[in-house]
Write an enzyme that holds these catalytic residues in place. Structure first.
Site, PDB file in Angstrom:
ATOM      1  N   HIS A  68       1.059  -1.275  -0.130  1.00  0.00           N
ATOM      2  CA  HIS A  68       0.006   0.162   0.031  1.00  0.00           C
ATOM      3  C   HIS A  68       0.765   1.242  -0.120  1.00  0.00           C
ATOM      4  O   HIS A  68       1.920   1.182   0.374  1.00  0.00           O
ATOM      5  CB  HIS A  68      -0.788   0.000   1.295  1.00  0.00           C
ATOM      6  CG  HIS A  68      -0.197  -0.008   2.521  1.00  0.00           C
ATOM      7  ND1 HIS A  68       0.530  -1.197   2.981  1.00  0.00           N
ATOM      8  CD2 HIS A  68       0.045   1.008   3.514  1.00  0.00           C
ATOM      9  CE1 HIS A  68       1.005  -1.010   4.164  1.00  0.00           C
ATOM     10  NE2 HIS A  68       0.896   0.271   4.581  1.00  0.00           N
ATOM     11  N   CYS A 186       1.496   3.930  12.231  1.00  0.00           N
ATOM     12  CA  CYS A 186       2.560   3.300  11.073  1.00  0.00           C
ATOM     13  C   CYS A 186       3.016   4.452  10.059  1.00  0.00           C
ATOM     14  O   CYS A 186       2.452   5.566  10.328  1.00  0.00           O
ATOM     15  CB  CYS A 186       2.087   1.983  10.196  1.00  0.00           C
ATOM     16  SG  CYS A 186       0.389   2.403   9.284  1.00  0.00           S
TER      17      CYS A 186
END
Length: 667
Positions: A68, A186
């Protein structure tokens, strides 16, 4: 209808994904996004995906891969899905290849609604019923319906003995009603953040524990209420970026791990938190932080580098703004503008001299913040917000005594570790609330001030003066040798520790430049940037002049490497180095040594800490600088072509590539 409605269409589903490797899988799914108009530039998007993959593996275990990224080439939040019979290696912690691959694409400017869609999907990936249904789906339309929430998962996973409990319907907490809070985050804030949160919620439900999770992700943050934190028995921090406002949890037993541990070891983390509370006994709420603040197994040198780079990253905008403003002032008003009187009350709107003076004085003021910001955020990286006051004050004292950025590093480290020790004090409940806002700042600022004024400030100032004199006195072979050494460091690990050491030295040395137009530190910065541009540019050129030596994938990476290299992003050469390190890394080192040495020999200067060719008008002796970069690029290309051409199993010709489209090159 789920929040994920419209995220995927049947055309974005490949139920027979059969790539040769991960890169081919990524390209195959990305091509579907391009065909559907979800991505505008295939190579640019794949470069963004590769950059995210380089940060940390995206294999989640249990056969799931979630490559991603956020990219300017994405038109709307989208998902491409592939199901592979033999699996694709995404470096999962359990070693299992991914048979379910979810390529998540988010636009850089996506609004909160769109990002919540991606967050909802990331959470659902932790549901075995959902992933089991995807494994059994018989058509792309069925997969799209499942992901978009148009069809509820009806297939139980084969490996699951029973469905996962619903955290909303969790039993009342047992074992004394343990209450936990957690924060997950993250680098991209898209996938792992929400998967870790979901995993922790499910694990807490299984353990009969109450938990509230704050997700510091791209879809926005619902901050934990102060009363919830106050009532919590322990804290779990699962993060790969710094937790915002970490001082809120001072005095709480804390489990501090990477975000992937939150995804893969959620049950263990809940048990660790319960163990910390049990160790603290009945006074758990007043216990100090007992878990290590560093990642498990992380070497002290890695932690030190992390702290220093945190400070440098926050300092760089001040370096860039100040340096560019001073350079513009010199370009408009000449070097004598440094002696112009203050523009306060003496500004002439029609005078270029006044504008130049204003730019110079603003840039000089910005430069004045370099050391305090460096020191403050080194301390922040160690002990969070509670250490900011001592770190910034220590940096300001460092400037006052002439200790410069070396003093800023010392004061930042001292402030950070001092405050980290202080927040672990077991203090009475009555004063715990004023610890981070009164007691800790008061004591830590006083202690760091004493350290810098009385103990170490003068010796460090002497060392700093010596460094400044040495840099300004560099000439001839000494200057060239320094450029060669810094060039080798920039290319050796391409964004790794040695690269960062060289860059940090150059950026820190900018603080010694002052208003001198040809200071040695400005030459050092120019040499470092030239050396960092050379590896990707050399690889890009090599893919053009000797196409047969590179795989089709590498030739595509070469197109992106032109832009990355020109923009001073050394990591653009990493895909080539990963595939053939014994040939690419030596070639890059030789080329960067050439570029760095030539820049020092030519005397080119640079006040900006980044920018590549985009700051060319602000480079001293720009044409000679470009000549040095070009020479380094050609040397890199020549060496890598020579080394690749010497191997016995070199790819025979481009004709073979036309046969199977791959013409794989051996390492």
């Amino acid at each position: 209808m789920s929040d994920t409605s419209g995220l995927i269409t049947p055309a974005l589903v490949d139920l027979h994904l059969a790539p040769a490797d991960k890169s081919e899988a990524l390209r195959s799914l990305a091509q579907r996004l391009v065909a559907e108009g979800r991505v505008t530039d295939l190579d640019g998007f794949l470069a963004d995906v590769a950059a995210r993959e380089a940060q940390a593996p995206t294999g989640m275990g249990d056969g799931i891969g979630i490559p991603h990224c956020r990219s300017p080439h994405v038109t709307r939040p989208s998902l491409a899905f592939g199901r592979s019979t033999r699996g694709v290696d995404f470096d999962a912690p359990d070693g299992r290849p991914a048979d379910l691959v979810f390529m998540i694409a988010a636009p850089v400017g996506a609004d909160d609604t769109h990002l919540r869609i991606l967050a909802a999907l990331a959470g659902r990936l932790m549901d075995p019923a959902f992933t089991g249904a995807l494994r059994e789906a018989e058509s792309p339309a069925a997969v799209a319906a499942l992901v978009n929430g148009e069809e509820a998962p009806a297939v139980a996973p084969v490996a699951a003995a029973a469905p996962e409990p619903d955290p909303a319907a969790a039993p009342e907490p047992t074992g004394g009603g343990l209450r936990l809070v957690a924060v997950t985050s993250c680098p991209t804030g898209i996938a792992h953040t929400y998967m870790a949160a979901k995993a922790l919620e499910l694990a807490a439900a299984r353990a009969g524990v109450q938990i509230q999770v704050e997700t510091q992700g791209s879809a926005g943050t619902t901050v934990l209420a102060p009363e919830v934190i106050a009532a919590a028995d322990a804290v779990i921090l699962a993060h790969d970026v710094e937790v915002r406002d970490r001082a809120r949890f001072a005095g709480k037993p804390t489990v501090d791990v990477g975000v992937k541990a939150g995804v893969n070891r959620a049950d263990d983390l809940i048990a660790q938190a319960a163990g910390l509370v049990a160790e603290a006994g009945s006074g758990a709420s007043a216990a100090p932080v007992t878990a290590a603040s560093a990642q498990p197994g992380e070497h002290w040198a890695q932690r030190l580098r992390k702290y220093l780079m945190t400070g440098v990253s926050y300092m760089i905008p001040f370096v860039a703004a100040g340096g560019l403003l001073i350079a513009l002032a010199f370009a408009i008003g000449g070097y004598q503008i440094a002696s112009a009187p203050s523009v306060l009350g003496h500004f002439d709107w029609t005078s270029s001299h006044s504008w130049a003076a204003m730019l110079f004085q603003t840039g000089k003021t910005s430069f004045g913040f370099l050391v305090p910001i460096l020191s403050g955020y080194i301390a922040w990286g160690i002990a969070d917000r509670a250490a900011l006051a001592a770190g910034i004050a220590g940096g300001a004292v460092s400037v006052a005594v002439g200790a410069g950025f070396l003093g800023g590093i010392v004061s930042g480290l001292a402030a950070g570790f001092l405050v980290l020790w202080m927040i672990r004090w077991n203090v009475p409940r009555a004063i715990r609330g004023i610890m981070p806002v009164v007691v800790i700042p008061l004591l830590s600022v006083a202690a760091v001030g004493f350290l810098m004024f009385v103990l170490v400030g003068s010796p460090i100032a002497s060392a700093m003066n010596g460094l400044t004199d040495w840099l300004n006195g560099l000439s001839g072979s000494n200057a060239i040798l320094l450029g060669v050494l810094l060039g080798a460091m920039m290319a050796f690990d391409m964004g790794g520790p040695l690269n960062k050491v060289a860059y940090t030295f150059a950026a820190g040395a900018l603080t010694t430049a002052g208003t001198t137009p040809d200071a040695g530190s400005l030459k050092v910065m120019a040499a470092v940037m030239a050396a960092g541009m050379t590896p990707p540019l050399g690889m890009a050129l090599a893919t053009v002049v000797r196409r047969r030596l590179f795989t089709p994938e590498e030739r595509e990476n070469g197109k992106a490497a032109w832009v990355l290299g020109a923009s001073f992003i050394t990591e653009g050469a990493i895909p080539f180095a990963a595939a053939d390190p014994l040939r690419v890394i030596p070639a890059s080192i030789v080329g960067s040594m050439t570029a760095g040495g030539l820049v020092m020999a030519f005397g080119s200067t640079l006040r900006a800490p980044h920018g590549g060719i985009w700051v060319l008008p602000l480079i001293g002796s720009p044409f000679l600088y470009l000549l040095a970069v070009a020479a380094g690029t050609v040397v890199t290309t020549a060496v890598v072509v020579l080394l690749k051409g010497m191997r016995k199993d070199a790819a025979p010709a481009a004709a073979d590539s036309a046969v199977d489209g791959k013409a794989l090159v051996g390492a």
